[in-house]
Design a protein around this motif. Structure first.
Motif, PDB file in Angstrom:
ATOM      1  N   LEU A 103       0.826  -1.206   0.000  1.00  0.00           N
ATOM      2  CA  LEU A 103       0.000   0.000   0.000  1.00  0.00           C
ATOM      3  C   LEU A 103       0.861   1.258   0.000  1.00  0.00           C
ATOM      4  CD1 LEU A 103      -2.844  -0.970   2.510  1.00  0.00           C
ATOM      5  CD2 LEU A 103      -3.016  -0.746   0.027  1.00  0.00           C
ATOM      6  N   GLU A 104       1.965   1.237   0.758  1.00  0.00           N
ATOM      7  CA  GLU A 104       2.853   2.397   0.777  1.00  0.00           C
ATOM      8  C   GLU A 104       3.486   2.618  -0.590  1.00  0.00           C
ATOM      9  OE1 GLU A 104       4.178   2.104   5.496  1.00  0.00           O
ATOM     10  OE2 GLU A 104       5.579   1.558   3.898  1.00  0.00           O
ATOM     11  N   ALA A 105       3.893   1.529  -1.252  1.00  0.00           N
ATOM     12  CA  ALA A 105       4.479   1.662  -2.587  1.00  0.00           C
ATOM     13  C   ALA A 105       3.441   2.181  -3.585  1.00  0.00           C
ATOM     14  CB  ALA A 105       5.038   0.324  -3.050  1.00  0.00           C
ATOM     15  N   GLU A 106       2.213   1.657  -3.495  1.00  0.00           N
ATOM     16  CA  GLU A 106       1.170   2.120  -4.408  1.00  0.00           C
ATOM     17  C   GLU A 106       0.808   3.569  -4.131  1.00  0.00           C
ATOM     18  OE1 GLU A 106      -2.007  -0.615  -3.877  1.00  0.00           O
ATOM     19  OE2 GLU A 106      -1.021  -2.263  -4.977  1.00  0.00           O
ATOM     20  N   ARG A 107       0.792   3.961  -2.853  1.00  0.00           N
ATOM     21  CA  ARG A 107       0.494   5.349  -2.514  1.00  0.00           C
ATOM     22  C   ARG A 107       1.583   6.274  -3.050  1.00  0.00           C
ATOM     23  NH1 ARG A 107      -2.527   8.329   1.239  1.00  0.00           N
ATOM     24  NH2 ARG A 107      -2.112  10.515   0.779  1.00  0.00           N
ATOM     25  N   GLU A 284       3.425  14.023   1.217  1.00  0.00           N
ATOM     26  CA  GLU A 284       3.464  13.274  -0.036  1.00  0.00           C
ATOM     27  C   GLU A 284       4.688  13.662  -0.860  1.00  0.00           C
ATOM     28  OE1 GLU A 284      -0.231  13.958  -1.958  1.00  0.00           O
ATOM     29  OE2 GLU A 284      -1.327  12.497  -0.737  1.00  0.00           O
ATOM     30  N   ARG A 285       4.998  14.944  -0.911  1.00  0.00           N
ATOM     31  CA  ARG A 285       6.183  15.372  -1.662  1.00  0.00           C
ATOM     32  C   ARG A 285       7.459  14.830  -1.028  1.00  0.00           C
ATOM     33  NH1 ARG A 285       5.197  19.227  -5.450  1.00  0.00           N
ATOM     34  NH2 ARG A 285       3.167  20.275  -5.383  1.00  0.00           N
ATOM     35  N   ALA A 286       7.506  14.833   0.297  1.00  0.00           N
ATOM     36  CA  ALA A 286       8.696  14.308   0.968  1.00  0.00           C
ATOM     37  C   ALA A 286       8.877  12.822   0.679  1.00  0.00           C
ATOM     38  CB  ALA A 286       8.599  14.557   2.469  1.00  0.00           C
ATOM     39  N   LEU A 287       7.766  12.075   0.633  1.00  0.00           N
ATOM     40  CA  LEU A 287       7.856  10.645   0.347  1.00  0.00           C
ATOM     41  C   LEU A 287       8.417  10.392  -1.046  1.00  0.00           C
ATOM     42  CD1 LEU A 287       4.534   9.194   1.835  1.00  0.00           C
ATOM     43  CD2 LEU A 287       6.859   8.877   2.686  1.00  0.00           C
ATOM     44  N   ARG A 317      14.535   8.317  -7.152  1.00  0.00           N
ATOM     45  CA  ARG A 317      13.351   7.825  -6.457  1.00  0.00           C
ATOM     46  C   ARG A 317      12.107   8.533  -6.971  1.00  0.00           C
ATOM     47  NH1 ARG A 317      13.226   5.817  -0.775  1.00  0.00           N
ATOM     48  NH2 ARG A 317      15.444   6.242  -0.939  1.00  0.00           N
ATOM     49  N   LEU A 318      12.207   9.839  -7.192  1.00  0.00           N
ATOM     50  CA  LEU A 318      11.058  10.591  -7.689  1.00  0.00           C
ATOM     51  C   LEU A 318      10.646  10.117  -9.059  1.00  0.00           C
ATOM     52  CD1 LEU A 318       9.052  12.916  -7.342  1.00  0.00           C
ATOM     53  CD2 LEU A 318      10.765  14.438  -8.322  1.00  0.00           C
ATOM     54  N   GLN A 319      11.602   9.911  -9.946  1.00  0.00           N
ATOM     55  CA  GLN A 319      11.264   9.450 -11.277  1.00  0.00           C
ATOM     56  C   GLN A 319      10.694   8.034 -11.247  1.00  0.00           C
ATOM     57  OE1 GLN A 319      14.658   9.934 -13.806  1.00  0.00           O
ATOM     58  NE2 GLN A 319      14.795  12.152 -13.496  1.00  0.00           N
ATOM     59  N   GLU A 320      11.210   7.192 -10.332  1.00  0.00           N
ATOM     60  CA  GLU A 320      10.691   5.830 -10.228  1.00  0.00           C
ATOM     61  C   GLU A 320       9.238   5.843  -9.757  1.00  0.00           C
ATOM     62  OE1 GLU A 320      10.579   1.747 -10.383  1.00  0.00           O
ATOM     63  OE2 GLU A 320      12.138   3.096 -11.119  1.00  0.00           O
ATOM     64  N   ASN A 321       8.924   6.700  -8.785  1.00  0.00           N
ATOM     65  CA  ASN A 321       7.552   6.772  -8.274  1.00  0.00           C
ATOM     66  C   ASN A 321       6.601   7.393  -9.268  1.00  0.00           C
ATOM     67  OD1 ASN A 321       8.169   5.641  -5.787  1.00  0.00           O
ATOM     68  ND2 ASN A 321       8.733   7.601  -4.893  1.00  0.00           N
TER      69      ASN A 321
END
Length: 323
Positions: A103-107, A284-287, A317-321
């Motif tokens: 759920l954290e990864a999907e979020r 959310e931005r920090a995540l 990480r940002l591009q991956e998410n």
């Protein structure tokens, strides 16, 4: 009634009925001897205590799992229940931890897509405000000036006033466009953007100052954008809700090639109020960049927003998410 007490009371009823049967029709002697009754009662108490202790130990993982379920927050990842023992409870705990991680990864993925779309929409609106509305108001200013130069004196004053009103509206539209799309961030970098942003919030009632330590490690553009947006949201909250007279924005280097952002004011603090959309957006931005975000009361009152990020992995990480 909790599962623990249901199981305990069920076992207790069975044991009490067994003792009553032994003291009644099913007994080794009639009438019941005092020594036998004493032994049975003491044995019953010992069995109940042992039953309670064993159930408490056996069901402790369920209690920890329940606590994690109650306190789990996808915007504050990392909370997991320790897997202990074997059997169904251990499998349940493992499954819950895996579900929470998923759920954290999907979020994070959905938030990355949503924030990427939001930034694109911000750029589009800012561009339209600048190109369409800004140019239209500029043309109106020129027409008003042309009309004022040829109008009689009483009408000229009204046209001059209309010019000032239109110019103020144009300045406001430009300010909104800059907040939607921080061009200074793209053109001059994070340092100048933070100083310019802080200066925008400085008024006669609010003193706003930016402190930036030189020699910071290089940051990816995506990381700089997150830092800028979190500082922007923090300053906006201070100006709107904090009733503060002083706000400071600090950007400094931390050990292990990390960068820290601090937004601190001397206002009334956030207290026990629920987090609104602004704070949720910051989390959310920090995540998205794997940053550590802390929001709370400062040592001398007011509110502090602390963000720590490592620049060399945040952009990946940002591009991956966002994919």
């Amino acid at each position: 009634m909790s599962l623990y007490w249901r199981i305990f009371l069920l076992n207790a009823v069975v044991l009490v009925v067994a003792i009553l049967l032994l003291l009644g029709p099913v007994t080794v002697s009639t009438p019941v001897l005092f020594g036998e009754a004493l032994v049975l009662i003491v044995g019953l108490v010992v069995m109940l205590i042992a039953n309670a202790v064993l159930l408490r130990i056996g069901l402790a993982p369920l209690a920890r799992l329940t606590q994690t379920m109650v306190t789990a927050d996808l915007l504050k990842p990392g909370s997991r229940t320790t897997v202990t023992g074997h059997g169904e409870i251990a499998e349940l705990t493992t499954s819950f931890n895996a579900m929470l991680a998923r759920l954290e990864a999907e979020r994070a993925t959905s938030s990355g897509r949503a924030l990427s779309a939001q930034e694109a929409e911000r750029r589009r609106i800012a561009q339209e405000l600048h190109d369409e509305v800004g140019q239209t108001l500029t043309a109106v200013l020129l027409q008003l000036k042309h009309a004022a130069d040829r109008a009689p004196q009483p009408v000229r004053e009204d046209l001059r006033q209309a010019q000032e009103t239109t110019r103020a509206g144009l300045d406001e539209i430009r300010r909104i466009a800059r907040r939607l799309r921080p061009g200074v961030l793209e053109e001059l970098g994070l340092y100048s953007a933070l100083r310019a942003l802080t200066a925008e919030f400085a008024t006669s009632r609010l003193s706003a100052t930016a402190y930036i330590t030189p020699g910071l490690p290089p940051l990816a553009p995506a990381t700089e954008l997150v830092l800028y947006r979190i500082a922007q949201e923090g300053l906006t909250n201070t100006a709107r809700h904090a009733r503060a007279t002083l706000v400071e924005v600090h950007l400094r280097a931390l050990p292990n090639a990390r960068v820290g952002l601090l937004v601190r004011d001397n206002g009334q603090g956030i207290g026990v109020a629920a987090e609104g959309a602004g704070i949720s957006g910051m989390r959310e931005r920090a995540l998205l960049i794997g940053a550590d975000l802390g929001i709370g009361q400062g040592p001398h009152g007011g509110t502090e927003i602390r963000l720590q990020v490592t620049g060399n992995t945040a952009d990946d990480r940002l591009q991956e998410n966002a994919r």
